[in-house]
Design a protein around this motif. Structure first.
Motif, PDB file in Angstrom:
ATOM      1  N   LEU A  81      -4.155 -32.681  75.818  1.00 10.10           N
ATOM      2  CA  LEU A  81      -5.404 -32.350  76.499  1.00 10.10           C
ATOM      3  C   LEU A  81      -5.082 -32.392  77.984  1.00 10.10           C
ATOM      4  O   LEU A  81      -4.702 -33.441  78.511  1.00 10.10           O
ATOM      5  CB  LEU A  81      -6.515 -33.344  76.157  1.00 10.10           C
ATOM      6  N   LEU A  82      -5.160 -31.238  78.634  1.00  3.93           N
ATOM      7  CA  LEU A  82      -4.837 -31.162  80.061  1.00  3.93           C
ATOM      8  C   LEU A  82      -5.986 -31.671  80.914  1.00  3.93           C
ATOM      9  O   LEU A  82      -7.157 -31.556  80.533  1.00  3.93           O
ATOM     10  CB  LEU A  82      -4.532 -29.712  80.450  1.00  3.93           C
ATOM     11  N   ASP A  83      -5.649 -32.185  82.090  1.00  4.21           N
ATOM     12  CA  ASP A  83      -6.698 -32.602  83.019  1.00  4.21           C
ATOM     13  C   ASP A  83      -7.377 -31.383  83.640  1.00  4.21           C
ATOM     14  O   ASP A  83      -8.563 -31.423  83.945  1.00  4.21           O
ATOM     15  CB  ASP A  83      -6.163 -33.560  84.082  1.00  4.21           C
ATOM     16  N   GLU A  84      -6.631 -30.295  83.819  1.00  7.42           N
ATOM     17  CA  GLU A  84      -7.167 -29.042  84.355  1.00  7.42           C
ATOM     18  C   GLU A  84      -6.597 -27.881  83.537  1.00  7.42           C
ATOM     19  O   GLU A  84      -5.399 -27.847  83.267  1.00  7.42           O
ATOM     20  CB  GLU A  84      -6.740 -28.853  85.819  1.00  7.42           C
ATOM     21  N   PRO A  85      -7.436 -26.914  83.148  1.00  7.10           N
ATOM     22  CA  PRO A  85      -6.949 -25.765  82.379  1.00  7.10           C
ATOM     23  C   PRO A  85      -5.950 -24.928  83.176  1.00  7.10           C
ATOM     24  O   PRO A  85      -6.008 -24.883  84.400  1.00  7.10           O
ATOM     25  CB  PRO A  85      -8.218 -24.949  82.105  1.00  7.10           C
ATOM     26  N   VAL A  86      -5.017 -24.285  82.431  1.00  3.12           N
ATOM     27  CA  VAL A  86      -4.031 -23.404  83.049  1.00  3.12           C
ATOM     28  C   VAL A  86      -4.025 -22.044  82.351  1.00  3.12           C
ATOM     29  O   VAL A  86      -4.412 -21.930  81.189  1.00  3.12           O
ATOM     30  CB  VAL A  86      -2.602 -24.008  83.014  1.00  3.12           C
ATOM     31  N   ASP A  87      -3.570 -21.035  83.075  1.00  5.99           N
ATOM     32  CA  ASP A  87      -3.468 -19.700  82.500  1.00  5.99           C
ATOM     33  C   ASP A  87      -2.446 -19.725  81.367  1.00  5.99           C
ATOM     34  O   ASP A  87      -1.354 -20.272  81.522  1.00  5.99           O
ATOM     35  CB  ASP A  87      -3.044 -18.702  83.579  1.00  5.99           C
ATOM     36  N   TYR A  88      -2.815 -19.120  80.222  1.00  5.50           N
ATOM     37  CA  TYR A  88      -1.938 -19.129  79.055  1.00  5.50           C
ATOM     38  C   TYR A  88      -1.904 -17.757  78.388  1.00  5.50           C
ATOM     39  O   TYR A  88      -1.581 -17.630  77.231  1.00  5.50           O
ATOM     40  CB  TYR A  88      -2.419 -20.203  78.068  1.00  5.50           C
ATOM     41  N   ASP A  89      -2.298 -16.727  79.140  1.00  4.11           N
ATOM     42  CA  ASP A  89      -2.338 -15.370  78.590  1.00  4.11           C
ATOM     43  C   ASP A  89      -3.224 -15.279  77.353  1.00  4.11           C
ATOM     44  O   ASP A  89      -2.884 -14.601  76.379  1.00  4.11           O
ATOM     45  CB  ASP A  89      -0.918 -14.856  78.260  1.00  4.11           C
ATOM     46  N   ALA A  90      -4.353 -15.950  77.403  1.00  2.96           N
ATOM     47  CA  ALA A  90      -5.274 -15.967  76.261  1.00  2.96           C
ATOM     48  C   ALA A  90      -5.956 -14.610  76.085  1.00  2.96           C
ATOM     49  O   ALA A  90      -6.176 -13.895  77.064  1.00  2.96           O
ATOM     50  CB  ALA A  90      -6.329 -17.052  76.467  1.00  2.96           C
ATOM     51  N   PRO A  91      -6.301 -14.265  74.846  1.00  2.00           N
ATOM     52  CA  PRO A  91      -6.951 -12.982  74.595  1.00  2.00           C
ATOM     53  C   PRO A  91      -8.308 -12.845  75.292  1.00  2.00           C
ATOM     54  O   PRO A  91      -8.720 -11.737  75.624  1.00  2.00           O
ATOM     55  CB  PRO A  91      -7.098 -12.929  73.072  1.00  2.00           C
ATOM     56  N   ASP A  92      -8.975 -13.975  75.535  1.00  2.00           N
ATOM     57  CA  ASP A  92     -10.273 -13.930  76.223  1.00  2.00           C
ATOM     58  C   ASP A  92     -10.132 -14.176  77.728  1.00  2.00           C
ATOM     59  O   ASP A  92     -11.125 -14.329  78.438  1.00  2.00           O
ATOM     60  CB  ASP A  92     -11.251 -14.927  75.603  1.00  2.00           C
ATOM     61  N   ASN A  93      -8.886 -14.243  78.206  1.00  3.54           N
ATOM     62  CA  ASN A  93      -8.567 -14.478  79.619  1.00  3.54           C
ATOM     63  C   ASN A  93      -9.051 -15.822  80.143  1.00  3.54           C
ATOM     64  O   ASN A  93      -9.106 -16.027  81.357  1.00  3.54           O
ATOM     65  CB  ASN A  93      -9.095 -13.339  80.502  1.00  3.54           C
ATOM     66  N   GLN A  94      -9.397 -16.744  79.255  1.00  2.56           N
ATOM     67  CA  GLN A  94      -9.826 -18.076  79.665  1.00  2.56           C
ATOM     68  C   GLN A  94      -8.612 -18.999  79.752  1.00  2.56           C
ATOM     69  O   GLN A  94      -7.716 -18.930  78.915  1.00  2.56           O
ATOM     70  CB  GLN A  94     -10.834 -18.647  78.663  1.00  2.56           C
ATOM     71  N   PRO A  95      -8.564 -19.863  80.752  1.00  2.00           N
ATOM     72  CA  PRO A  95      -7.452 -20.811  80.832  1.00  2.00           C
ATOM     73  C   PRO A  95      -7.517 -21.808  79.670  1.00  2.00           C
ATOM     74  O   PRO A  95      -8.566 -22.015  79.061  1.00  2.00           O
ATOM     75  CB  PRO A  95      -7.655 -21.496  82.184  1.00  2.00           C
ATOM     76  N   VAL A  96      -6.384 -22.430  79.383  1.00  2.00           N
ATOM     77  CA  VAL A  96      -6.244 -23.328  78.243  1.00  2.00           C
ATOM     78  C   VAL A  96      -6.164 -24.778  78.711  1.00  2.00           C
ATOM     79  O   VAL A  96      -5.498 -25.075  79.695  1.00  2.00           O
ATOM     80  CB  VAL A  96      -4.972 -22.928  77.451  1.00  2.00           C
ATOM     81  N   ASP A  97      -6.860 -25.660  77.991  1.00  2.00           N
ATOM     82  CA  ASP A  97      -6.738 -27.093  78.278  1.00  2.00           C
ATOM     83  C   ASP A  97      -6.448 -27.914  77.024  1.00  2.00           C
ATOM     84  O   ASP A  97      -6.148 -29.094  77.108  1.00  2.00           O
ATOM     85  CB  ASP A  97      -7.980 -27.634  78.995  1.00  2.00           C
ATOM     86  N   ILE A  98      -6.520 -27.285  75.846  1.00  2.00           N
ATOM     87  CA  ILE A  98      -6.225 -27.964  74.588  1.00  2.00           C
ATOM     88  C   ILE A  98      -5.025 -27.268  73.953  1.00  2.00           C
ATOM     89  O   ILE A  98      -5.068 -26.068  73.670  1.00  2.00           O
ATOM     90  CB  ILE A  98      -7.433 -27.931  73.626  1.00  2.00           C
TER      91      ILE A  98
END
Length: 153
Positions: A81-98
């Motif tokens: 579980l990240l303290d701050e989300p990061v870009d992960y090339d998600a299909p919805d363009n949302q950063p990842v934190d889990i």
């Protein structure tokens, strides 16, 4: 699937500071290398190669990086579980934190591959994801994940 067989407290991280997808895969690789008698580089290469096929981000801030290595004897996981989300090339363009990463044996059987599907199912529950994001320690994260895995059986 029994989360306790996949995930140890030492491989569970709460509020971790990582700045990129590469840093996440490096941390996952280092952690898995402690459980699997395998060089960190081999694990990283497996995860990175899988990511090149397409992002393992599911959307909604969740990623399930996974791979296979010969040295792996049983499915083994890392939860971050990240303290701050990061870009992960998600299909919805949302950063990842889990991040729930899993490594399986090179010749994984159906049961091990089913673990991947069960993890995705667990992390598709928005109430559970909210609980995860509000957890403040690894023990709480493990408790949430264990309870969730028990409810899908």
């Amino acid at each position: 699937m029994n989360i306790n067989q996949l995930l140890t407290p030492e491989a569970t991280f709460c509020s971790l500071k990582l700045s990129s997808k590469k840093k996440i895969l490096e941390k996952v690789s280092e952690t898995l290398a402690q459980s699997i008698d395998c060089p960190v580089e081999d694990i990283f290469e497996s995860l990175f190669t899988r990511e090149k096929l397409g992002s393992t981000a599911l959307g909604h801030g969740i990623a399930i990086p996974h791979g296979r290595v010969k040295a792996c004897q049983k499915a083994t996981a890392v939860f971050i579980l990240l303290d701050e989300p990061v870009d992960y090339d998600a299909p919805d363009n949302q950063p990842v934190d889990i991040i729930f990463a899993i490594m399986v044996p090179e010749q994984a059987d159906n049961e091990q591959l089913r673990s991947l599907a069960e993890i995705a199912k667990i992390l598709s529950d928005s109430t559970l994801v909210s609980q995860i994001r509000h957890a403040h320690c690894r023990e709480a994260l493990i408790e949430i994940l264990v309870k969730a895995s028990e409810t899908i059986h």
